[in-house]
Design a protein around this motif. Structure first.
Motif, PDB file in Angstrom:
ATOM      1  N   ARG A 107       4.916-142.376  34.513  1.00 23.72           N
ATOM      2  CA  ARG A 107       3.460-141.835  35.130  1.00 23.72           C
ATOM      3  C   ARG A 107       2.336-142.329  34.506  1.00 23.72           C
ATOM      4  NH1 ARG A 107       2.613-135.918  33.010  1.00 23.72           N
ATOM      5  NH2 ARG A 107       0.803-135.267  34.947  1.00 23.72           N
ATOM      6  N   LYS A 108       1.556-143.248  35.595  1.00 22.58           N
ATOM      7  CA  LYS A 108       0.476-144.101  34.873  1.00 22.58           C
ATOM      8  C   LYS A 108      -0.446-143.365  33.718  1.00 22.58           C
ATOM      9  CE  LYS A 108      -3.129-146.950  36.703  1.00 22.58           C
ATOM     10  NZ  LYS A 108      -3.756-147.832  38.242  1.00 22.58           N
ATOM     11  N   LEU A 109      -1.003-144.046  32.692  1.00 25.41           N
ATOM     12  CA  LEU A 109      -1.706-143.452  32.327  1.00 25.41           C
ATOM     13  C   LEU A 109      -3.278-143.614  32.201  1.00 25.41           C
ATOM     14  CD1 LEU A 109      -0.276-144.096  28.646  1.00 25.41           C
ATOM     15  CD2 LEU A 109       0.340-141.662  29.823  1.00 25.41           C
ATOM     16  N   PRO A 110      -4.234-143.397  32.172  1.00 26.01           N
ATOM     17  CA  PRO A 110      -5.606-144.034  32.637  1.00 26.01           C
ATOM     18  C   PRO A 110      -6.375-144.556  31.653  1.00 26.01           C
ATOM     19  CG  PRO A 110      -5.681-141.302  31.875  1.00 26.01           C
ATOM     20  CD  PRO A 110      -4.242-141.217  31.918  1.00 26.01           C
ATOM     21  N   ASP A 111      -6.943-145.230  32.336  1.00 28.20           N
ATOM     22  CA  ASP A 111      -7.505-145.807  31.530  1.00 28.20           C
ATOM     23  C   ASP A 111      -8.973-145.431  31.246  1.00 28.20           C
ATOM     24  OD1 ASP A 111      -6.104-148.627  31.961  1.00 28.20           O
ATOM     25  OD2 ASP A 111      -7.493-148.957  33.735  1.00 28.20           O
ATOM     26  N   THR A 112      -9.664-145.346  29.506  1.00 23.32           N
ATOM     27  CA  THR A 112     -10.173-144.809  28.864  1.00 23.32           C
ATOM     28  C   THR A 112     -11.089-145.449  28.372  1.00 23.32           C
ATOM     29  OG1 THR A 112      -9.244-144.818  26.962  1.00 23.32           O
ATOM     30  CG2 THR A 112      -8.628-142.777  28.804  1.00 23.32           C
ATOM     31  N   LEU A 113     -12.886-145.262  28.277  1.00 24.73           N
ATOM     32  CA  LEU A 113     -14.129-145.717  27.466  1.00 24.73           C
ATOM     33  C   LEU A 113     -13.470-145.772  26.275  1.00 24.73           C
ATOM     34  CD1 LEU A 113     -15.797-146.615  29.765  1.00 24.73           C
ATOM     35  CD2 LEU A 113     -14.706-148.018  28.925  1.00 24.73           C
ATOM     36  N   LEU A 115     -16.141-144.132  22.819  1.00 26.29           N
ATOM     37  CA  LEU A 115     -18.074-143.561  22.724  1.00 26.29           C
ATOM     38  C   LEU A 115     -18.699-144.920  22.138  1.00 26.29           C
ATOM     39  CD1 LEU A 115     -19.809-140.625  23.639  1.00 26.29           C
ATOM     40  CD2 LEU A 115     -19.543-140.783  20.232  1.00 26.29           C
ATOM     41  N   ASP A 116     -18.535-145.644  21.944  1.00 33.72           N
ATOM     42  CA  ASP A 116     -19.714-147.216  21.619  1.00 33.72           C
ATOM     43  C   ASP A 116     -19.897-147.939  23.329  1.00 33.72           C
ATOM     44  OD1 ASP A 116     -19.468-146.631  18.990  1.00 33.72           O
ATOM     45  OD2 ASP A 116     -18.539-147.986  18.206  1.00 33.72           O
ATOM     46  N   ASP A 117     -18.399-147.810  24.278  1.00 32.38           N
ATOM     47  CA  ASP A 117     -18.592-148.494  25.594  1.00 32.38           C
ATOM     48  C   ASP A 117     -18.943-147.836  26.377  1.00 32.38           C
ATOM     49  OD1 ASP A 117     -16.612-149.893  24.467  1.00 32.38           O
ATOM     50  OD2 ASP A 117     -15.113-149.265  25.536  1.00 32.38           O
ATOM     51  N   ILE A 118     -18.909-146.437  26.125  1.00 29.35           N
ATOM     52  CA  ILE A 118     -20.051-145.675  27.210  1.00 29.35           C
ATOM     53  C   ILE A 118     -21.259-146.091  26.346  1.00 29.35           C
ATOM     54  CG2 ILE A 118     -20.842-143.415  27.530  1.00 29.35           C
ATOM     55  CD1 ILE A 118     -17.997-142.511  28.168  1.00 29.35           C
ATOM     56  N   ASN A 119     -21.697-145.751  25.454  1.00 26.59           N
ATOM     57  CA  ASN A 119     -23.086-145.959  25.268  1.00 26.59           C
ATOM     58  C   ASN A 119     -23.887-147.039  25.292  1.00 26.59           C
ATOM     59  OD1 ASN A 119     -22.939-143.252  23.729  1.00 26.59           O
ATOM     60  ND2 ASN A 119     -22.526-143.907  21.831  1.00 26.59           N
ATOM     61  N   ASN A 120     -22.677-148.625  24.705  1.00 23.50           N
ATOM     62  CA  ASN A 120     -23.332-149.939  25.797  1.00 23.50           C
ATOM     63  C   ASN A 120     -23.341-150.067  26.893  1.00 23.50           C
ATOM     64  OD1 ASN A 120     -22.839-150.250  22.691  1.00 23.50           O
ATOM     65  ND2 ASN A 120     -20.826-151.538  23.090  1.00 23.50           N
ATOM     66  N   LEU A 121     -22.886-149.352  27.883  1.00 26.26           N
ATOM     67  CA  LEU A 121     -22.810-149.442  29.442  1.00 26.26           C
ATOM     68  C   LEU A 121     -24.184-148.784  29.935  1.00 26.26           C
ATOM     69  CD1 LEU A 121     -19.672-148.984  30.441  1.00 26.26           C
ATOM     70  CD2 LEU A 121     -20.188-150.559  31.307  1.00 26.26           C
ATOM     71  N   HIS A 249     -14.711-143.547  38.099  1.00 29.98           N
ATOM     72  CA  HIS A 249     -12.881-142.501  37.733  1.00 29.98           C
ATOM     73  C   HIS A 249     -12.799-143.027  35.903  1.00 29.98           C
ATOM     74  CE1 HIS A 249     -10.956-139.643  39.459  1.00 29.98           C
ATOM     75  NE2 HIS A 249      -9.744-140.275  38.950  1.00 29.98           N
ATOM     76  N   THR A 250     -13.067-143.997  35.721  1.00 24.75           N
ATOM     77  CA  THR A 250     -12.592-144.187  33.484  1.00 24.75           C
ATOM     78  C   THR A 250     -13.491-143.366  33.026  1.00 24.75           C
ATOM     79  OG1 THR A 250     -12.291-146.386  34.486  1.00 24.75           O
ATOM     80  CG2 THR A 250     -12.754-146.016  32.444  1.00 24.75           C
ATOM     81  N   PHE A 251     -14.708-143.064  34.505  1.00 23.16           N
ATOM     82  CA  PHE A 251     -16.127-141.658  33.223  1.00 23.16           C
ATOM     83  C   PHE A 251     -14.662-140.504  32.954  1.00 23.16           C
ATOM     84  CE2 PHE A 251     -18.272-145.824  33.813  1.00 23.16           C
ATOM     85  CZ  PHE A 251     -19.059-145.637  32.894  1.00 23.16           C
ATOM     86  N   ARG A 252     -14.289-139.779  33.584  1.00 15.23           N
ATOM     87  CA  ARG A 252     -13.882-138.769  34.497  1.00 15.23           C
ATOM     88  C   ARG A 252     -13.032-139.282  33.406  1.00 15.23           C
ATOM     89  NH1 ARG A 252     -12.755-134.620  38.063  1.00 15.23           N
ATOM     90  NH2 ARG A 252     -10.816-134.468  38.611  1.00 15.23           N
ATOM     91  N   HIS A 253     -11.644-140.229  33.633  1.00 14.90           N
ATOM     92  CA  HIS A 253     -10.946-140.352  32.056  1.00 14.90           C
ATOM     93  C   HIS A 253     -11.410-140.140  30.842  1.00 14.90           C
ATOM     94  CE1 HIS A 253      -8.060-140.520  35.302  1.00 14.90           C
ATOM     95  NE2 HIS A 253      -8.766-141.803  35.730  1.00 14.90           N
TER      96      HIS A 253
END
Length: 303
Positions: A107-113, A115-121, A249-253
């Motif tokens: 079962r492939k685990l989703p990549d995630t970001l 909160l710091d990654d998202i804020n930086n993006l 999709h990474t944002f969704r995960h």
């Protein structure tokens, strides 16, 4: 019975009877077209109703040489659905895929970001950036905020309508896979960014007639493509030197994972994501188990 005619009938069945999206139908079509090309290449003259188990097995053996286990399983699943349709319509009595096993895949685990990654993006978006007089920087920030705060699929984002915004109630209406609709809560900060984009940026665009109700537009007044959203995110990831392979999709995960980590109910996350089955949502239980001990200590009567 010709392959092309049968494939066209199958596509109609997927669209009308099963209500699948155009992307899902395209994936099924691609799998069957691979089989058709294989038969042509090897000069195997069979119809959809006369092809046998051994020919299917030969095809799968050939494609497996260049595909990983997950891709092999997808093709087998697609073909099983196609021949299952022929059984359903009484064209054949036995599905030739019945005794062909799919390869075992983890079962492939989703990549995630983080909160710091998202804020930086989001912080990396150049808000003053313009293209042909349109402030696309403001638009791009709003896109990222919406993806993360609502957990949308990229197709759901680009198809979002002005008429789907129910800010007074704190929700947006989302049209998901198979044209199934759901209401997703939206936070005040994201409402604010959408309102700024809608009132100050979108109003400067000469909107094409068929996209009058579409929320996110390109500078030509047309709906954004899926590829454009991917490009926006890839460029921002490169800009901040983020050493992760990410996509919309990474944002969704990340949306689902962060909610779970902060104690959200799995059933609520399922409804917001639009998953038909809770088992699909349960994959997020494998991403980070650190909060589970806290949940037990907080809610179990015998701590």
């Amino acid at each position: 019975m010709k392959w092309t005619d049968t494939l066209n009938d199958f596509q109609l069945y997927l669209k009308i009877e099963r209500g699948l999206s155009s992307n899902s139908i395209a994936n099924y079509t691609f799998d069957i077209q691979k089989l058709i090309r294989f038969l042509e290449l090897h000069d195997i003259s069979v119809t959809p109703t006369s092809i046998d188990h051994s020919t299917i097995q030969q095809f799968i053996y050939e494609v497996s040489k260049s595909l990983n286990a997950r891709s092999q399983a997808r093709i087998i699943s697609g073909l099983r659905s196609f021949f299952g349709y022929l059984v359903f319509e009484d064209y054949i009595s036995i599905n030739p895929l019945d005794h062909i096993e799919s390869p075992k895949i983890g079962r492939k685990l989703p990549d995630t970001l983080s909160l710091d990654d998202i804020n930086n993006l989001i912080a990396a978006v150049e808000l003053t950036k313009e293209y042909n007089g349109v402030r696309i920087g403001e638009r791009d920030r709003t896109i990222l905020e919406t993806l993360y705060s609502c957990g949308l699929r990229v197709s759901e984002l680009i198809n979002l309508k002005l008429s789907d915004l129910y800010f007074d109630e704190g929700f947006i209406k989302v049209t998901g896979k198979g044209d199934k609709q759901r209401f997703v809560p939206i936070g005040r900060s994201t409402q604010k960014y959408i309102t700024i984009y809608k009132d100050e940026v979108r109003t400067t665009i000469k909107v094409k007639k068929q996209f009058q109700d579409t929320l996110f537009l390109n500078h030509q007044g047309r709906q954004l493509s899926r590829a454009m959203i991917f490009t926006i995110i890839k460029k921002l990831a490169s800009k901040i030197e983020l050493n992760k392979t990410i996509s919309p999709h990474t944002f969704r995960h990340s949306f689902a994972t962060h909610l779970l980590e902060n104690g959200a109910d799995l059933r609520a996350i399922q409804l917001m994501l639009g998953h038909e089955s809770i088992t699909t949502t349960e994959i997020y239980m494998h991403v980070d188990r650190s909060h589970l001990k806290e949940v037990l200590l907080k809610y179990h009567p015998r701590k």
